[in-house]
Design a protein around this motif. Structure first.
Motif, short mmCIF file in Angstrom:
data_model
loop_
_atom_site.label_atom_id
_atom_site.label_comp_id
_atom_site.label_asym_id
_atom_site.label_seq_id
_atom_site.Cartn_x
_atom_site.Cartn_y
_atom_site.Cartn_z
N HIS A 16 0.78 -0.76 -0.03
CA HIS A 16 -0.09 -0.48 0.38
C HIS A 16 0.84 1.19 -0.11
O HIS A 16 0.36 2.40 -0.89
CB HIS A 16 -1.29 -0.05 1.35
N ALA A 23 -3.02 0.88 -4.78
CA ALA A 23 -3.15 0.95 -3.29
C ALA A 23 -4.55 0.52 -3.02
O ALA A 23 -5.25 1.01 -1.22
CB ALA A 23 -3.53 2.95 -3.55
N ILE A 24 -5.74 0.92 -4.43
CA ILE A 24 -7.08 0.73 -3.68
C ILE A 24 -7.66 -0.79 -3.64
O ILE A 24 -8.15 -0.92 -2.45
CB ILE A 24 -8.02 0.88 -4.98
N ALA A 63 -8.59 -1.69 0.33
CA ALA A 63 -10.02 -2.50 0.58
C ALA A 63 -8.82 -3.61 1.30
O ALA A 63 -10.40 -4.36 2.39
CB ALA A 63 -10.26 -2.95 -0.71
N PHE A 77 -8.49 -2.38 4.90
CA PHE A 77 -9.74 -1.93 5.52
C PHE A 77 -10.82 -3.74 6.05
O PHE A 77 -11.23 -3.58 6.79
CB PHE A 77 -10.53 -1.29 4.60
N PHE A 110 -9.88 8.01 8.74
CA PHE A 110 -10.45 6.75 7.90
C PHE A 110 -10.94 7.49 7.15
O PHE A 110 -11.54 7.83 5.50
CB PHE A 110 -10.41 5.36 8.12
N LYS A 124 -9.91 10.64 5.18
CA LYS A 124 -8.85 10.63 3.85
C LYS A 124 -9.66 10.13 3.09
O LYS A 124 -9.05 10.18 1.46
CB LYS A 124 -8.19 9.14 4.46
N MET A 125 -11.05 9.29 3.69
CA MET A 125 -11.74 8.56 2.47
C MET A 125 -12.47 10.84 1.72
O MET A 125 -12.44 10.31 0.55
CB MET A 125 -12.87 7.87 2.25
N ILE A 169 -9.35 11.98 -0.95
CA ILE A 169 -9.19 11.14 -1.94
C ILE A 169 -10.64 11.76 -2.98
O ILE A 169 -9.90 11.96 -4.07
CB ILE A 169 -9.25 9.56 -1.34
N TRP A 189 -3.42 15.69 -2.26
CA TRP A 189 -3.43 14.45 -1.68
C TRP A 189 -2.05 14.32 0.01
O TRP A 189 -1.38 13.37 0.00
CB TRP A 189 -2.39 14.14 -2.58
N VAL A 204 -4.34 13.13 2.16
CA VAL A 204 -4.89 11.99 2.11
C VAL A 204 -3.21 11.22 2.35
O VAL A 204 -3.92 10.25 3.45
CB VAL A 204 -5.05 11.20 1.08
N GLY A 263 -3.74 8.70 6.47
CA GLY A 263 -4.04 7.50 6.33
C GLY A 263 -2.81 7.40 7.95
O GLY A 263 -2.94 6.40 7.75
N ARG A 264 -1.85 7.88 7.52
CA ARG A 264 -0.77 7.73 8.73
C ARG A 264 -1.25 8.20 10.08
O ARG A 264 -0.67 7.00 10.48
CB ARG A 264 0.34 8.55 8.75
N GLY A 280 -3.11 4.64 11.99
CA GLY A 280 -2.98 2.95 12.83
C GLY A 280 -2.87 3.89 14.02
O GLY A 280 -2.93 3.08 15.24
N LEU A 285 -6.49 4.53 15.84
CA LEU A 285 -8.00 2.79 16.08
C LEU A 285 -7.81 2.94 17.30
O LEU A 285 -7.39 2.41 18.04
CB LEU A 285 -7.03 1.81 14.84
C1 HEM Z 1 -4.29 6.10 -3.40
C2 HEM Z 1 -5.13 7.29 -2.45
C3 HEM Z 1 -4.32 6.36 -0.85
C4 HEM Z 1 -3.33 7.53 -0.51
C5 HEM Z 1 -2.29 7.91 -0.50
C6 HEM Z 1 -2.94 6.15 1.01
C7 HEM Z 1 -2.31 6.24 2.04
C8 HEM Z 1 -2.34 5.84 2.81
C9 HEM Z 1 -0.71 5.63 4.12
C10 HEM Z 1 0.53 6.93 3.98
C11 HEM Z 1 -1.52 4.82 4.91
C12 HEM Z 1 -0.38 4.93 5.96
C13 HEM Z 1 0.31 3.61 6.18
C14 HEM Z 1 1.39 3.53 7.33
O1 HEM Z 1 1.57 3.71 8.64
O2 HEM Z 1 2.92 2.44 7.56
C15 HEM Z 1 -2.49 4.22 5.11
C16 HEM Z 1 -2.99 3.40 5.81
C17 HEM Z 1 -3.76 1.86 5.43
N1 HEM Z 1 -5.12 3.03 4.15
FE1 HEM Z 1 -4.77 4.01 2.42
N2 HEM Z 1 -3.80 5.22 1.19
C18 HEM Z 1 -4.87 5.53 -0.35
C19 HEM Z 1 -5.96 4.88 -0.58
C20 HEM Z 1 -6.87 3.80 0.36
C21 HEM Z 1 -8.28 3.14 0.06
C22 HEM Z 1 -8.85 3.23 -1.22
C23 HEM Z 1 -8.34 2.28 1.35
C24 HEM Z 1 -9.64 2.24 1.64
C25 HEM Z 1 -10.44 1.25 1.28
C26 HEM Z 1 -7.31 2.80 2.31
C27 HEM Z 1 -6.89 2.44 3.98
C28 HEM Z 1 -6.20 2.19 4.49
C29 HEM Z 1 -5.89 1.10 5.65
C30 HEM Z 1 -6.79 0.78 6.15
C31 HEM Z 1 -4.80 1.74 6.12
C32 HEM Z 1 -4.17 0.89 7.70
C33 HEM Z 1 -3.91 2.01 8.95
C34 HEM Z 1 -3.40 0.91 10.16
O3 HEM Z 1 -3.80 0.56 10.68
O4 HEM Z 1 -1.96 0.90 9.81
N3 HEM Z 1 -6.23 3.40 1.52
N4 HEM Z 1 -2.93 4.83 3.65
#
Ligand code: HEM
Length: 166
Positions: free
Chosen positions: A33, A79-80, A84, A87, A100, A103-104, A107, A149, A152, A156-157, A160, A163
Motif C-alpha cells: 500500500h 492502492a485501492i 480495501a 480495511f 479514515f 482520508k476517504m 481522496i 494528496w 490523504v 492515512g498515517r 494507525g 484506531l
Molecule cells: C491513493 C490513495 C491512498 C493513499 C495516498 C493512502 C495513504 C495511506 C497511508 C500514508 C497510510 C499509512 C501507512 C502506514 O502507516 O504505514 C495508509 C494506511 C491505510 N490505508 Fe490508505 N491510502 C490510499 C487509499 C486507501 C483506500 C482506498 C483505502 C480503503 C478502502 C485505504 C485504507 C487504508 C488502511 C485501512 C490503512 C491502514 C491503517 C493502519 O492501521 O495503519 N487506503 N494509507
C-alpha cells in the motif's frame, strides 16, 4: 443491509480473519500500500509542480501528463486493492475512525479536482502547453491537488495511531 451490518460482515469474513490472524499478511499488504501511494504521490507531484510553473519546463505539460498518468492510475489501482484488504481486516474499527473518514473525503475531493482540471484548463492546454506560467485555473488545480494528496497521506498515517478497538 445496513452499512454497520456490511462492515461487520466484512470483519467476520474468512479473508479478514486470515489477514488479522497471520502475522505477516497485514505488514506485507501495508508495505505494498505504501509503495503504491509513493508512486501515486510521486507522479502527481511532478505534474502538479509543472502546473504550478515550477519544474520540468523542457517538457510540455500535456506530454508530462500523458507520459505519467498511466503510472498514476496503475499505482492508484494497487492502492485501492491493498487499502480495501487492510480495511476489510478491521472494517468496523476503520469505518468509525475519523482519520479514515477524512482520508476517504480527501481522496474524493482530489478526484473531483482532477476531473474539474480535465474538463476545464486541460481542454485549452494547446494554448498554454509550453508556457512557463500556466493559467490560473491550471495553477489552482495543481495547488489543490498537492494539498489534498498531502492530506490523504497524513490522515492515512494517523489512522494507525488513532484506531480504537470496537
Ligand atoms: C491513493 C490513495 C491512498 C493513499 C495516498 C493512502 C495513504 C495511506 C497511508 C500514508 C497510510 C499509512 C501507512 C502506514 O502507516 O504505514 C495508509 C494506511 C491505510 N490505508 Fe490508505 N491510502 C490510499 C487509499 C486507501 C483506500 C482506498 C483505502 C480503503 C478502502 C485505504 C485504507 C487504508 C488502511 C485501512 C490503512 C491502514 C491503517 C493502519 O492501521 O495503519 N487506503 N494509507
Amino acid at each position: 443491509m445496513s452499512l454497520e451490518a456490511l462492515f461487520q460482515k466484512l470483519y467476520d469474513s474468512p479473508l479478514a480473519a486470515a489477514i488479522r490472524e497471520n502475522t505477516s499478511y497485514f505488514p506485507w499488504i501495508e508495505s505494498l500500500h505504501v509503495l503504491a501511494i509513493t508512486l501515486v504521490f510521486g507522479t502527481i507531484c511532478i505534474v502538479d509542480l509543472r502546473l504550478l510553473g515550477y519544474r520540468a519546463h523542457r517538457r510540455g505539460a500535456r506530454r508530462l501528463i500523458v507520459d505519467l498518468l498511466p503510472f498514476t492510475w496503475a499505482a492508484f489501482a494497487v492502492a485501492i486493492v491493498t487499502g480495501a484488504l487492510l480495511f476489510t481486516s478491521n472494517a468496523v474499527a476503520y469505518a468509525h475512525n475519523a482519520q479514515f473518514q477524512w482520508k476517504m473525503i480527501a481522496i474524493l475531493a482530489a478526484g473531483l479536482n482532477m476531473a474539474v482540471f480535465h474538463l476545464t484548463a486541460y481542454r485549452r492546454i494547446g494554448d498554454w502547453d509550453d508556457a512557463h506560467r500556466p493559467p490560473l485555473a491550471a495553477r489552482l488545480s495543481g495547488a489543490f491537488s498537492l494539498l489534498l494528496w498531502i492530506a490523504v497521506i497524513v490522515f492515512g498515517r494517523l489512522i494507525g495511531f488513532t484506531l480504537s478497538v470496537f
